[in-house]
Structure formats: C-alpha cells, structure tokens
Write an enzyme that holds these catalytic residues in place. Structure first.
Site, short mmCIF file in Angstrom:
data_model
loop_
_atom_site.label_atom_id
_atom_site.label_comp_id
_atom_site.label_asym_id
_atom_site.label_seq_id
_atom_site.Cartn_x
_atom_site.Cartn_y
_atom_site.Cartn_z
N GLY A 180 2.81 -0.99 4.32
CA GLY A 180 2.68 0.33 4.10
C GLY A 180 4.07 0.84 3.67
O GLY A 180 5.02 0.70 2.73
N GLU A 235 -6.95 4.54 7.60
CA GLU A 235 -6.99 5.92 7.43
C GLU A 235 -8.16 6.49 6.95
O GLU A 235 -8.58 7.61 6.97
CB GLU A 235 -5.62 6.07 6.72
CG GLU A 235 -4.62 5.75 7.40
CD GLU A 235 -3.06 5.25 6.77
OE1 GLU A 235 -3.15 5.32 5.44
OE2 GLU A 235 -2.34 4.97 7.46
N GLU A 282 -5.50 -5.37 10.50
CA GLU A 282 -4.51 -4.37 10.80
C GLU A 282 -4.71 -3.55 12.05
O GLU A 282 -5.79 -2.58 12.06
CB GLU A 282 -4.60 -3.16 9.48
CG GLU A 282 -4.17 -3.93 8.26
CD GLU A 282 -3.54 -2.66 7.55
OE1 GLU A 282 -2.45 -2.94 7.05
OE2 GLU A 282 -4.28 -1.89 7.09
N GLY A 317 1.84 2.06 10.80
CA GLY A 317 2.86 3.32 10.73
C GLY A 317 3.51 3.99 11.89
O GLY A 317 4.05 4.78 12.22
N HIS A 358 -9.47 0.73 4.72
CA HIS A 358 -8.19 0.99 5.32
C HIS A 358 -8.49 1.98 6.83
O HIS A 358 -9.59 2.81 6.63
CB HIS A 358 -7.33 1.55 4.51
CG HIS A 358 -6.00 1.61 5.21
ND1 HIS A 358 -5.54 2.58 5.97
CD2 HIS A 358 -4.90 0.74 4.98
CE1 HIS A 358 -4.21 2.23 6.29
NE2 HIS A 358 -3.87 1.18 5.62
N SER A 368 3.22 -2.18 10.57
CA SER A 368 4.70 -1.90 10.76
C SER A 368 5.38 -3.34 10.46
O SER A 368 6.21 -3.90 11.23
CB SER A 368 4.74 -1.49 12.13
OG SER A 368 4.33 -0.12 12.54
N ASN A 408 0.99 -1.24 -0.03
CA ASN A 408 -0.06 -0.08 -0.04
C ASN A 408 0.89 1.04 -0.11
O ASN A 408 1.63 1.41 1.01
CB ASN A 408 -0.90 -0.02 1.29
CG ASN A 408 -1.75 1.35 1.38
OD1 ASN A 408 -1.85 2.25 0.49
ND2 ASN A 408 -2.43 1.41 2.53
N TRP A 409 1.10 1.84 -1.12
CA TRP A 409 1.85 3.07 -1.11
C TRP A 409 1.34 4.14 -0.54
O TRP A 409 2.03 5.28 -0.42
CB TRP A 409 2.13 3.47 -2.88
CG TRP A 409 3.11 2.29 -3.37
CD1 TRP A 409 3.77 1.14 -2.76
CD2 TRP A 409 3.61 2.33 -4.58
NE1 TRP A 409 4.51 0.37 -3.45
CE2 TRP A 409 4.67 1.11 -4.76
CE3 TRP A 409 3.65 3.09 -5.76
CZ2 TRP A 409 5.24 0.82 -5.96
CZ3 TRP A 409 4.34 2.70 -6.93
CH2 TRP A 409 5.07 1.65 -7.08
N LYS A 410 0.00 4.17 -0.54
CA LYS A 410 -0.73 5.45 0.09
C LYS A 410 -0.50 6.70 -0.85
O LYS A 410 -0.38 6.53 -1.82
CB LYS A 410 -0.08 5.64 1.65
CG LYS A 410 -0.30 4.54 2.63
CD LYS A 410 -0.22 4.78 3.99
CE LYS A 410 0.16 3.32 4.71
NZ LYS A 410 -0.09 3.64 6.14
C1 PEP Z 1 -1.05 0.12 6.09
O1 PEP Z 1 -0.71 0.91 5.55
O2 PEP Z 1 -1.84 -0.59 5.84
C2 PEP Z 1 0.13 -0.38 6.93
C3 PEP Z 1 0.38 -1.45 7.49
O3 PEP Z 1 1.32 0.42 7.07
P1 PEP Z 1 2.59 0.18 7.79
O4 PEP Z 1 3.21 -1.11 7.09
O5 PEP Z 1 3.31 1.42 7.53
O6 PEP Z 1 2.41 0.10 9.15
#
Ligand code: PEP
Length: 250
Positions: A233, A96, A166, A172, A94, A212, A4-6
């Site tokens: 992410g 976010e 998640e 993050g 997600h 993470s 997931n490049w966001k």
């Molecule tokens: C995500 O954006 O779904 C995610 C898990 O991000 P990160 O790996 O940075 O925690």
C-alpha cells in the site's frame, strides 16, 4: 509485487507516478519480476496507456469488482468492464473492503469466480484482526477464509488465483508481521491449497504477504520460502520506494 494505490492519486498524479515507475522498471527489471499496479478505476486506462507507450510489461489490476454481469447496481463495476480497460488482475476481499463495505467471505468467493470466468486473475486477500491474533486461533481463522474463498472451485479455477496474506493489524499501521510469523502463515495457506487442489497447484500458487512492507523489511520477508511476493500500500505511492521493493525480488 502488487501495488495497491487505494483511493490515492488523481488522474494527473497517476500518470506521473506510472511514468516514474515505468522508467525504473524498464531499466533492467523487465522479465525479471512480475509487477502489477492497481490504481483507482479511473486511473487504470491512463496508466495502461503510459505502460503500453513505453512497452513496459507491468500489468494492471483493479482493487475491487462486482460479481454480477450488468444491471441496476449503482456504483459497481463488472468483470467485463475491467477486462475492457486491460486489467489482468483484481484484488478481492481486501480487509478494508471487508471492514468498511461489509464484504463477506461469500462475496469474495463469488467475485473470485466471476473474475476467473472473465479471465482476470483474482488476488484473494485473507488475514486475521488483532483481536483474533491475540485471543483466538489466527491460523484457523485464515484457513477458514481460504476455504470460503475457494468454495466450489475446481483445480483449473484455483490455479488462476493468487493469495495475499495480510494481517489486518499490519495494514497501514507500520507494524509488520515478523518474517517468521508471515512465513508460517503463508506455509499453512500453501498446505491448505495442497489439501484442496493438490501439490502441483499449491507449489505454483503465488502467495504474497501484505502489511507495512517497506524497504527495511522486504528482504527478510521475501527470503521466507513460502512468501512469493508482496502486496504493498503506502510504499507503492512513491516511485523510488516501490522500485526498491521490486528490485529486492531479484
Ligand atoms: C494494503 O493495502 O494491502 C497494504 C498492505 O497496505 P500497507 O502496505 O500500507 O500496509
């Protein structure tokens, strides 16, 4: 493994990163691990062009979609539009999107159903906040999200979905759920799916962990029986770190 490049990477950066990932994937990982990249919308087509040119079997996904077919929904994108870009997957719900854009369980359900009818596989994200983890029942919270996301679906629709557990406090933050905590929640999700749609659908459903994930913790996470992969992410924004994660799946 889902990247997931966001809201990261310009068009040029996306193409460079896609090329670097393609080179690593095509040197021994073809047909061994399913990899999906979810760039921002504008990057989907150019990244796909890189993969197509390289005959690289990495799939494309989007980070969001709207459930209506077309119309006056400024700033939104439809399932048909994503399909036209070559998307095979789409993240929905997600944390976010839930937190910053007010996405509700009902939206997640409608988006997932719209995607399935457009032949795109939803990657349904669920997960509890730190408050729920510390003060309430995280399992009940997450299973209620599952119930809501799958409401009104039949087994044929459900089997098109993947789930990403998640925990919000792990996204993050550098704070990962322990493999045991993550594995236990993924187990509960699988049991819930079995209750809703039967053992066959449950055992074949891909249940991912996200939060993470990095090269230091992937092995222990993926070793959990009910964790089939990861949604990544930060560690997906650099080709070597992302490649080390999909290499860990073998
Ligand atoms: C995500 O954006 O779904 C995610 C898990 O991000 P990160 O790996 O940075 O925690």
């Amino acid at each position: 493994m889902v990247a997931n490049w966001k809201m990261n990477n310009t068009l040029g950066q996306s193409v460079v990163l896609a090329q670097e990932i393609s080179n690593r994937f095509n040197s021994g990982y073809e047909d061994k691990v399913d990899v999906v990249i979810c760039p921002p919308y504008i990057g989907i087509k150019p990244v796909k062009t890189v993969f197509d040119f390289d005959k690289c079997k990495i799939s494309l996904g989007a980070q969001n979609v709207f459930y209506e077919k077309s119309g006056a929904y400024t700033g939104e994108i439809s399932v048909e539009m994503l399909s036209e870009l070559g998307c095979m997957y789409c993240i929905v719900g997600h944390s976010e999107r839930r937190e910053y854009f007010g996405e509700t369980n009902n939206d997640v359900n409608r988006k997932a159903k719209a995607l399935i009818s457009g032949k795109i596989k939803p990657i349904i994200c669920v997960g509890e906040s730190l408050y729920v983890r510390e003060n309430a029942d995280p399992q009940a919270f997450v299973l209620a999200q599952i119930d809501a996301a799958f409401a009104g679906m039949d087994a044929f629709e459900a089997k098109e979905c993947c789930i990403a557990y998640e925990p919000v406090w792990a996204i993050g933050t550098g704070r990962t759920a322990t493999p045991e905590v993550a594995g236990e929640m993924c187990r509960s999700i699988r049991v819930k799916i079995a209750e809703l749609f039967g053992d066959d659908i449950a055992s074949n459903m891909r249940i991912l962990y996200g939060g993470s994930v990095n090269v230091g913790n992937i092995d222990a996470l993926i070793a959990q029986e009910d964790i089939d992969g990861a949604l990544i992410g930060n560690a997906s924004l650099q080709a070597d770190s992302f490649a080390s994660l999909f290499k860990a799946c073998l």
